[in-house]
Scaffold this motif. Structure first.
Motif, PDB file in Angstrom:
ATOM      1  N   VAL A 190      55.994  29.839  49.711  1.00 34.61           N
ATOM      2  CA  VAL A 190      57.179  28.981  49.716  1.00 34.61           C
ATOM      3  C   VAL A 190      56.925  27.718  48.906  1.00 34.61           C
ATOM      4  O   VAL A 190      57.821  27.205  48.224  1.00 34.61           O
ATOM      5  CB  VAL A 190      57.584  28.631  51.174  1.00 34.61           C
ATOM      6  CG1 VAL A 190      58.623  27.534  51.224  1.00 34.61           C
ATOM      7  CG2 VAL A 190      58.082  29.871  51.891  1.00 34.61           C
ATOM      8  N   GLN A 191      55.707  27.237  48.931  1.00 38.46           N
ATOM      9  CA  GLN A 191      55.343  26.025  48.191  1.00 38.46           C
ATOM     10  C   GLN A 191      54.951  26.336  46.740  1.00 38.46           C
ATOM     11  O   GLN A 191      54.495  25.456  46.024  1.00 38.46           O
ATOM     12  CB  GLN A 191      54.181  25.316  48.893  1.00 38.46           C
ATOM     13  CG  GLN A 191      54.520  24.823  50.268  1.00 38.46           C
ATOM     14  CD  GLN A 191      53.297  24.299  51.017  1.00 38.46           C
ATOM     15  OE1 GLN A 191      52.154  24.538  50.630  1.00 38.46           O
ATOM     16  NE2 GLN A 191      53.559  23.598  52.115  1.00 38.46           N
ATOM     17  N   ASN A 192      55.130  27.588  46.308  1.00 38.30           N
ATOM     18  CA  ASN A 192      54.778  28.020  44.948  1.00 38.30           C
ATOM     19  C   ASN A 192      53.285  27.869  44.654  1.00 38.30           C
ATOM     20  O   ASN A 192      52.892  27.591  43.527  1.00 38.30           O
ATOM     21  CB  ASN A 192      55.586  27.281  43.891  1.00 38.30           C
ATOM     22  CG  ASN A 192      56.684  28.128  43.314  1.00 38.30           C
ATOM     23  OD1 ASN A 192      56.752  29.321  43.571  1.00 38.30           O
ATOM     24  ND2 ASN A 192      57.549  27.511  42.531  1.00 38.30           N
ATOM     25  N   GLN A 193      52.440  28.052  45.656  1.00 32.43           N
ATOM     26  CA  GLN A 193      50.996  27.926  45.482  1.00 32.43           C
ATOM     27  C   GLN A 193      50.282  29.266  45.596  1.00 32.43           C
ATOM     28  O   GLN A 193      49.060  29.320  45.496  1.00 32.43           O
ATOM     29  CB  GLN A 193      50.420  26.952  46.519  1.00 32.43           C
ATOM     30  CG  GLN A 193      50.938  25.543  46.383  1.00 32.43           C
ATOM     31  CD  GLN A 193      50.435  24.641  47.492  1.00 32.43           C
ATOM     32  OE1 GLN A 193      49.845  25.101  48.449  1.00 32.43           O
ATOM     33  NE2 GLN A 193      50.687  23.352  47.348  1.00 32.43           N
ATOM     34  N   ALA A 194      51.018  30.343  45.817  1.00 27.48           N
ATOM     35  CA  ALA A 194      50.391  31.657  45.976  1.00 27.48           C
ATOM     36  C   ALA A 194      51.135  32.689  45.145  1.00 27.48           C
ATOM     37  O   ALA A 194      52.321  32.533  44.847  1.00 27.48           O
ATOM     38  CB  ALA A 194      50.391  32.072  47.447  1.00 27.48           C
ATOM     39  N   ASN A 195      50.425  33.726  44.784  1.00 30.52           N
ATOM     40  CA  ASN A 195      51.006  34.833  44.035  1.00 30.52           C
ATOM     41  C   ASN A 195      51.969  35.590  44.949  1.00 30.52           C
ATOM     42  O   ASN A 195      51.632  35.909  46.085  1.00 30.52           O
ATOM     43  CB  ASN A 195      49.877  35.742  43.555  1.00 30.52           C
ATOM     44  CG  ASN A 195      50.367  36.851  42.659  1.00 30.52           C
ATOM     45  OD1 ASN A 195      51.552  37.043  42.456  1.00 30.52           O
ATOM     46  ND2 ASN A 195      49.411  37.590  42.111  1.00 30.52           N
ATOM     47  N   LEU A 196      53.143  35.907  44.453  1.00 31.43           N
ATOM     48  CA  LEU A 196      54.165  36.586  45.249  1.00 31.43           C
ATOM     49  C   LEU A 196      53.681  37.955  45.727  1.00 31.43           C
ATOM     50  O   LEU A 196      53.967  38.357  46.855  1.00 31.43           O
ATOM     51  CB  LEU A 196      55.456  36.726  44.442  1.00 31.43           C
ATOM     52  CG  LEU A 196      56.640  37.355  45.158  1.00 31.43           C
ATOM     53  CD1 LEU A 196      57.011  36.529  46.389  1.00 31.43           C
ATOM     54  CD2 LEU A 196      57.816  37.482  44.222  1.00 31.43           C
ATOM     55  N   THR A 197      52.925  38.647  44.892  1.00 29.06           N
ATOM     56  CA  THR A 197      52.390  39.963  45.275  1.00 29.06           C
ATOM     57  C   THR A 197      51.459  39.844  46.480  1.00 29.06           C
ATOM     58  O   THR A 197      51.518  40.668  47.404  1.00 29.06           O
ATOM     59  CB  THR A 197      51.630  40.590  44.092  1.00 29.06           C
ATOM     60  OG1 THR A 197      52.490  40.618  42.955  1.00 29.06           O
ATOM     61  CG2 THR A 197      51.167  41.989  44.426  1.00 29.06           C
ATOM     62  N   ASP A 198      50.610  38.815  46.484  1.00 27.07           N
ATOM     63  CA  ASP A 198      49.703  38.606  47.618  1.00 27.07           C
ATOM     64  C   ASP A 198      50.474  38.298  48.895  1.00 27.07           C
ATOM     65  O   ASP A 198      50.120  38.771  49.976  1.00 27.07           O
ATOM     66  CB  ASP A 198      48.726  37.467  47.324  1.00 27.07           C
ATOM     67  CG  ASP A 198      47.758  37.804  46.195  1.00 27.07           C
ATOM     68  OD1 ASP A 198      47.555  39.012  45.932  1.00 27.07           O
ATOM     69  OD2 ASP A 198      47.214  36.863  45.587  1.00 27.07           O
ATOM     70  N   VAL A 199      51.535  37.509  48.763  1.00 28.81           N
ATOM     71  CA  VAL A 199      52.351  37.155  49.931  1.00 28.81           C
ATOM     72  C   VAL A 199      53.016  38.393  50.502  1.00 28.81           C
ATOM     73  O   VAL A 199      52.970  38.647  51.717  1.00 28.81           O
ATOM     74  CB  VAL A 199      53.401  36.081  49.564  1.00 28.81           C
ATOM     75  CG1 VAL A 199      54.353  35.843  50.725  1.00 28.81           C
ATOM     76  CG2 VAL A 199      52.736  34.791  49.150  1.00 28.81           C
ATOM     77  N   VAL A 200      53.629  39.193  49.644  1.00 34.10           N
ATOM     78  CA  VAL A 200      54.318  40.402  50.103  1.00 34.10           C
ATOM     79  C   VAL A 200      53.331  41.379  50.739  1.00 34.10           C
ATOM     80  O   VAL A 200      53.607  41.969  51.789  1.00 34.10           O
ATOM     81  CB  VAL A 200      55.084  41.061  48.929  1.00 34.10           C
ATOM     82  CG1 VAL A 200      55.619  42.434  49.325  1.00 34.10           C
ATOM     83  CG2 VAL A 200      56.215  40.163  48.471  1.00 34.10           C
ATOM     84  N   THR A 201      52.167  41.535  50.135  1.00 36.46           N
ATOM     85  CA  THR A 201      51.145  42.432  50.688  1.00 36.46           C
ATOM     86  C   THR A 201      50.679  41.954  52.057  1.00 36.46           C
ATOM     87  O   THR A 201      50.568  42.746  53.002  1.00 36.46           O
ATOM     88  CB  THR A 201      49.940  42.530  49.730  1.00 36.46           C
ATOM     89  OG1 THR A 201      50.392  42.986  48.461  1.00 36.46           O
ATOM     90  CG2 THR A 201      48.887  43.466  50.279  1.00 36.46           C
ATOM     91  N   ALA A 202      50.420  40.659  52.187  1.00 38.27           N
ATOM     92  CA  ALA A 202      49.953  40.113  53.465  1.00 38.27           C
ATOM     93  C   ALA A 202      51.008  40.248  54.554  1.00 38.27           C
ATOM     94  O   ALA A 202      50.697  40.609  55.697  1.00 38.27           O
ATOM     95  CB  ALA A 202      49.553  38.652  53.293  1.00 38.27           C
TER      96      ALA A 202
END
Length: 110
Positions: free
Chosen positions: A68-80
């Motif tokens: 949400v803070q644009n500090q992580a890769n979207l793919t990693d977020v979705v996978t987690a």
């Protein structure tokens, strides 16, 4: 009122351990994952997996916040988040099976 699946699983394992100690349930699960000889098989197994599920949920929550803070890769977020969802579904399924088994034990004649 929401039902906490962790409390239900913990109560079921506690009741199973009481039955095992009283001699009603004599079977045990073989030791797994570096378990020490002093630990009860089923309860430590469930506790271990619940701990892993909790850690996975916390990790996915942290990654979602970073996303949400644009500090992580979207793919990693979705996978987690997907892993956390599958883990929660697994915990709920295990809880349901434990509760069903407990109900079946209650229906057994004495």
């Amino acid at each position: 009122m929401a039902i906490d699946p962790l409390i239900n699983i913990a109560k079921a394992t506690q009741l199973y351990n009481q039955a095992q100690q009283s001699g009603i349930a004599t079977n045990t699960i073989p030791q797994q994952d570096g378990q020490t000889a002093g630990q009860s098989g089923f309860s430590s197994l469930v506790s271990n997996y619940l701990g892993q599920a909790e850690k996975l949920g916390q990790t996915s929550e942290q990654l979602a916040i970073q996303g949400v803070q644009n500090q992580a890769n979207l793919t990693d977020v979705v996978t987690a988040v997907s892993e956390a969802e599958m883990t929660l579904q697994t915990v709920v399924a295990i809880r349901d099976k434990v509760v069903d088994a407990y109900k079946e034990i209650l229906r057994m004649p004495m």
